[in-house]
Scaffold this motif. Structure first.
Motif, short mmCIF file in Angstrom:
data_model
loop_
_atom_site.label_atom_id
_atom_site.label_comp_id
_atom_site.label_asym_id
_atom_site.label_seq_id
_atom_site.Cartn_x
_atom_site.Cartn_y
_atom_site.Cartn_z
N SER A 30 5.45 4.56 -6.05
CA SER A 30 4.41 4.02 -5.42
C SER A 30 4.32 2.24 -5.29
O SER A 30 4.20 1.72 -4.34
CB SER A 30 2.92 4.79 -4.87
N ASP A 33 7.12 1.43 -3.17
CA ASP A 33 7.05 1.25 -1.51
C ASP A 33 6.08 0.27 -0.77
O ASP A 33 6.30 -0.45 -0.01
CB ASP A 33 6.15 2.73 -1.15
N ALA A 34 4.86 -0.23 -1.97
CA ALA A 34 4.56 -1.02 -1.62
C ALA A 34 4.87 -2.80 -1.55
O ALA A 34 4.53 -3.52 -1.16
CB ALA A 34 3.08 -0.88 -2.63
N LYS A 37 7.15 -2.90 2.07
CA LYS A 37 5.78 -3.05 3.26
C LYS A 37 5.32 -4.65 2.29
O LYS A 37 6.13 -5.08 3.59
CB LYS A 37 4.77 -1.72 2.21
N ASN A 99 -1.56 -10.04 -0.17
CA ASN A 99 0.14 -9.46 -0.66
C ASN A 99 -0.92 -10.16 -2.54
O ASN A 99 0.39 -9.95 -2.80
CB ASN A 99 0.88 -10.08 -0.44
N LYS A 101 -1.71 -8.05 -4.17
CA LYS A 101 -1.69 -6.81 -5.02
C LYS A 101 -1.29 -7.17 -6.08
O LYS A 101 -0.34 -6.55 -5.56
CB LYS A 101 -1.58 -5.66 -3.74
#
Length: 240
Positions: A30, A33-34, A37, A99, A101
């Motif tokens: 994940s 993936d994050a 993305k 972004n 995060k």
């Protein structure tokens, strides 16, 4: 008897930790993936923002050129152009915000250490089991029976022959010779690479130029850990 105890321990550890390890692998996936993305979205917005800014700039220049002739209309055109430029900048700023995060070094190291803590006992236990089984294979079943071996010992000896007959030769050799701690080694190797991807310790953010590479590296790690966990589950099935 020691082998029998080790088989029980391996069974208990797998029952308790197999799903937890799978959850950790999903977390690594994940993260990748994050990041993919976010990078893809940022690239799309940069392209869109650049196009919008160019169109807005042209509109503003044309508006100023026409100002003496059609003062009112040209001011509208200029305002629209400026608005488009501002909106492109606003979108870029918004993406930069979303972004944020941020994936920190501390967080990644915590994931690595948690996984190692959960998997190392299992892999060390498996290594002992396979080494002991490899030693037991030297004893012929008929000879053990004639020597008056206990039923439990005969059962373990029979399991030993069955396990080695069903194991893949390449995997068997790599596990018995290399120590059977593949996941632990994979994670330790990955931990040593973190300096390449992250800034200094007091600034634990990812280096911008290496975000894409880091995403790919995390994905590869997750895939390799998944393969190793599948092997542990395969051995668990063989032992049972």
């Amino acid at each position: 008897m020691n082998l029998k105890k080790s088989l029980r321990l391996f069974n208990l550890l797998m029952m308790k930790r197999s799903e937890l390890l799978r959850d950790h692998i999903s977390e690594f996936k994940s993260i990748s993936d994050a990041m993919d993305k976010a990078l893809k979205k940022k690239k799309t917005i940069q392209v869109a923002g650049g196009t919008t800014g160019a169109v807005g700039g042209v509109t503003a220049v044309v508006g100023l050129a026409l100002a003496p002739v059609t003062f009112g209309a040209s001011l509208i055109a200029t305002a629209v152009g400026a608005g488009m430029v501002a909106s492109a900048g606003g979108v870029s700023a918004h993406v930069a915000k979303t972004n944020k995060k941020i994936i920190t070094r501390d967080g990644i190291e915590r994931q690595i250490n948690d996984y190692i803590d959960k998997v190392k006992d299992i892999e060390h236990c498996l290594n002992f089991i396979l080494s002991a089984m490899n030693e037991m294979r030297r004893y012929d079943m008929a000879r053990l029976q004639r020597a008056g071996a206990q039923p439990d010992s005969l059962k373990i000896a029979h399991l030993t022959h069955s396990v080695f007959n069903n194991m893949d030769n390449v995997r068997r050799n790599s596990v018995t010779q290399a120590g059977g701690m593949s996941s632990e080694r994979l994670l330790q190797g990955f931990a040593k690479e973190l300096d390449y991807y992250f800034k200094e310790r007091d600034e634990p953010k990812l280096k911008k130029s290496r975000k894409s590479r880091f995403s790919g590296r995390v994905r590869l790690l997750a895939e390799n850990l998944h393969d190793e966990l599948n092997n542990l589950n395969h051995m668990w099935e063989l032992f049972n």
